[in-house]
Scaffold this active site. Structure first.
Site, PDB file in Angstrom:
ATOM      1  N   HIS A 122      36.246  46.479  42.066  1.00 48.26           N
ATOM      2  CA  HIS A 122      37.198  45.573  43.001  1.00 48.26           C
ATOM      3  C   HIS A 122      37.191  44.240  42.497  1.00 48.26           C
ATOM      4  CE1 HIS A 122      33.535  44.221  45.178  1.00 48.26           C
ATOM      5  NE2 HIS A 122      33.289  45.206  45.365  1.00 48.26           N
ATOM      6  N   CYS A 145      29.158  48.487  44.186  1.00 52.42           N
ATOM      7  CA  CYS A 145      30.227  48.435  43.685  1.00 52.42           C
ATOM      8  C   CYS A 145      30.406  47.962  42.215  1.00 52.42           C
ATOM      9  CB  CYS A 145      31.524  47.997  44.486  1.00 52.42           C
ATOM     10  SG  CYS A 145      31.531  48.795  46.005  1.00 52.42           S
TER      11      CYS A 145
END
Length: 170
Positions: A122, A145
């Site tokens: 992301h 992430c």
């Protein structure tokens, strides 16, 4: 002359709008796999064995080692795949990673903890209510992430399709 000037202004406005869209297009070679090298903080988009694009990345706040359970702030290691694309991500676009797999679930179960999930590639952190980006105090700031800039995730989002394998190395 006046009509021509108005038409040019309208066309220029449309061009600027198109340039600012977070939904980019990509017409290059198909991205057949992704490789992440955690130790080097690098991500490579590949067509077969050829590197098409290279990115500097941020990882989970506790980046060394394989993700074992929810809340450990580690980025998983192993072979996964891109599970989905999320245009409404709170992180300015995201691509889901298929963590946890069955082995990840079994390992977390042995530890008596949930494996966690919602691991993705992301963009930057969510924005504050005033529209300004949140401050990032470390290059490794996520909950597990793989983070890139907003501009980079726009390109990656256009280039990578669900089903693409991702190999995350230590």
């Amino acid at each position: 002359m006046r009509v021509l000037r108005i038409l040019l202004v309208v066309l220029a406005g449309l061009a600027l709008t198109a340039c600012s869209s977070k939904f980019k297009t990509y017409n290059g070679p198909e991205i057949t796999s992704i490789q992440v090298q955690k130790a080097n903080r690098k991500m490579y988009l590949l067509h077969n064995s050829k590197v098409i694009k290279e990115y500097d990345i941020g990882l989970g706040g506790n980046p060394v080692g394989h993700k074992e359970f929810e809340g450990d702030l580690k980025t998983p290691e192993g072979i996964y795949f891109i599970s989905h694309r999320n245009p409404n991500s709170r992180y300015h676009l995201s691509l889901g990673i298929s963590y946890p797999n069955e082995a990840d679930r079994a390992h977390a179960d042995v530890l008596g903890k949930p494996p966690g999930g919602d691991i993705m590639i992301h963009g930057g952190p969510p924005r504050k209510k005033n529209g300004k980006p949140r401050a990032v105090s470390s290059p490794d700031w996520t909950a597990g992430c793989i983070a890139v800039t907003d501009e980079e995730v726009e390109r990656i989002y256009a280039m990578v399709k669900p089903g693409t394998p991702i190999q995350i190395l230590p």
